[in-house]
Each structure stands twice: as structure tokens, then as C-alpha cells.
Enzyme design. Sequence first.
Site, PDB file in Angstrom:
ATOM      1  N   ASP A   1       1.045  -1.127   0.292  1.00 44.76           N
ATOM      2  CA  ASP A   1       0.198   0.072  -0.008  1.00 44.76           C
ATOM      3  C   ASP A   1       0.998   1.232  -0.205  1.00 44.76           C
ATOM      4  O   ASP A   1       1.425   1.813   1.075  1.00 44.76           O
ATOM      5  CB  ASP A   1      -0.643  -0.111   1.206  1.00 44.76           C
ATOM      6  CG  ASP A   1      -2.069   0.933   1.448  1.00 44.76           C
ATOM      7  OD1 ASP A   1      -2.260   1.686   0.180  1.00 44.76           O
ATOM      8  OD2 ASP A   1      -2.384   1.260   2.356  1.00 44.76           O
TER       9      ASP A   1
ATOM     10  N   CYS B   1      -3.477   5.393  -3.043  1.00 43.44           N
ATOM     11  CA  CYS B   1      -4.713   6.274  -2.790  1.00 43.44           C
ATOM     12  C   CYS B   1      -4.663   7.495  -3.782  1.00 43.44           C
ATOM     13  O   CYS B   1      -4.748   8.569  -3.534  1.00 43.44           O
ATOM     14  CB  CYS B   1      -5.147   6.802  -1.573  1.00 43.44           C
ATOM     15  SG  CYS B   1      -3.761   7.387  -0.513  1.00 43.44           S
TER      16      CYS B   1
END
Length: 403
Positions: A301, A354
Site C-alpha cells: 500500500d 490512494c
Amino acid sequence: MRLHRNLVFAVVDTLNLVFNEGKYADKELANTLKRDKRWGSRDRSFIAETVYDIVRWKRLYAAIAEVKEPYSRPNLFRLFAVWATLKGIALPDWKQLEDTPTRRIKGKFDELSQIRVYRESIPDWLDQVAVQEMGEEKWSKEIASLNKTAPVVLRTNKLKIDSKNLRDLLFQEEIEARSIQNYPDALVLEERTNVFKTQAFKNGFFEVQDASSQLVAPFLQVEPGMRVVDTCAGAGGKSLHLAALMENKGQIIALDIYGNKLKELKRRAKRAGAHNIETRTIENNKVIKKLHQKADRVLIDAPCSGLGVLSRNPDTKWKLQPEFLDEIKSVQREILNNYSKIVKSGGKLVYATCSILPSENQQQVEFFLNSEAGKDFTLEDQKIILSYESGYDGFYMARLIKK
């Protein structure tokens, strides 16, 4: 609506720290809201929502108010006056707000709203980069969506409860939430409220996690009993989700370069009843080398620009600089290069960010697959999640399989 002096002053004080001292809006707001124990939930909501609104629309409001950074205290009040006028709130006759040209504010708003960098309140350089990468139409839709206030989404902790029972429990605590189609563990609140005070939160029945972010852990295709490495675990939102999907069976190794974030993960794991998570701080390369070819699944991530989460972190627009974008891309390449070595043959890796920029997403995966480190991997699937299509954060995830 009647404006209260102490609340307006709290807003201006917080804006001063965010705009003039480069502090983070969420952290400063948390401090501000501790200032007066007599403030009720409505007062706190007013302060938080007003600060976020003015941070979000800073460029537009500053152009209307004809003020430049660094903002003096009188100029911060002028920004506030612009906000109040556009919201249709009558200004009290305080010294700080006198001579506010109400009519001119509305006229300038109409005029500037024709130009995207003002209408959506973004720096020129960011607008140019995004148009170049995403195209005019897609970027216009996306930034308009990212300028909306983010909904509060909970992730049901399936180790302890199911979504229906959690919804009923929250209803007993006077919090209404609804489920979302295609997001099995998610509940979205009908109204913003402080869920961290609820008994359900203290019991570890849920975490606050955006709906798009909740798609990452299932995308890794974990199974109970596997060995999974979460390489940039942070405070562990995705590690906790993985633990629930694995029914506490197998092993999750949560890595991060920041030990304090992993301490927070330990605290959260205890509350959630997630017993299969082990934390390790990356102090040197040995930590990674020890794990080479040892994991069934690896989650990266990756650190990124955060452009997909502008709705919850609007100050990112002003803190982000073009040179940071270049730096973060080389960090992403390095991380993919190093951490992919943890995957064993037949194992899978998910690279997620993101961000909404292809240069941080698809292009990074492509670059990796064409490199020496990526020669044994193939792309199995990828998801590009845009806020204007989903209604939630912008996200990207790619699943790679190792031969």
C-alpha cells in the site's frame, strides 16, 4: 444562524496554524476541539466543517477577498467573511467583520466560478499535471467529486460481529447507518458524528475506513493459514481487514519504517481481537532480506500523493509540491523493486495507492513488469477507482502473480 464569537475565533486560530505555519488540518482541529469542554457537538461540528470548508476553497476565497499568503489575522477574518456570505449567513457587527462588501463577494464568486482552478480551488501546476495525465473531461469530473465532503464509512469487524447486528447496535446508540451494495463489510453513516465514543467502537466491532480502501484487502485473495506481509502497514487499517478475512488463522507480518505507527496498530489489533498480526519495524535491509521468497501474499500500500483522498484531506492540495511528486514516484519504484522479492513462487502481490494519477499507478506497474525485478511477474487484474464514478475515495490496485 447566529455566529458565536468564541467559535469563529477558534476557526480563525486553526486556519492561522494550517495556512501560515504549515500544520495539518486534522491534527490542529483535534487540538482546537479540546480547547473548551463546554462546546457541544453542534459547536464542534461548526468549527470542524468551517475550517475544512475554508481550507478546501482557499484559492477561490482568497481571490474573492483579494488577500495573499501569508494571511494576516484581519485577512483570515476576510476569508471567513467570504465563507459566511456565500453560505448566506448574516455577519454580526464585530470590528473584525466590518466593511465586508457582501454584494461584490457574490459577483466575484460568479465570475471566478467560470475558471476551473478557482471554481475547484486548485494550484495551477496540479491542474496542468492532472489534465496531462487524465484528460480535461475526466479530471474536471474527478476534482469536482473530490471537493465534496467525504462520507463517514465504517468497516464491520467480522471477527466479532456482522454488519446487520452492528447496524442495530449503532441504532441503539442513536446512530443511523446503511449498508452499501458491492461493499460487504461497509456501513455509511447517514449523519456525521463522533463514532469513537460509542460502545460499539470500544468493543472493537468496527473501524473507520473508506469504502474504496475496503476493496484492497479482499483484492489480495488471502485465505486462512497463509503467510501475508503488509509492507507499508502504517497504523494497520488493511492489516486488520486481512486478519478478519483470514479468520485469525495464519500469519500477517506488518512492516513499516515508523515504529510509532506500528505501536498504534498493536493497540488497534488488541481492540479488534486480531491475534495473527506480528509487527516489525524496517530498521535496515536485513528485515526485508529475511523475508525473501517467504510470503504467499504481499501487500504494497505504497506512499503516494494522496490525490484520491482530497475530500478528507483538503489541505493536501496546498502542501503538495511538483518536486514531491517526482520524489514519491522514485520511492514507489524502489519499494516495488525491493518488496516484490518477498513473494514466493506462485504467490501474489498487490500494489495499491490512494492516488488517481496514472504515473503513480498503471505506469509504475508497467515499469516494474518491464524491469529485471519484475520479469517473473504477470499482471492478473487491476482496478482504477475514481471518486466521481464510485462516490468514495479515488484508489488504484493491481494484482500481480509470480511464476
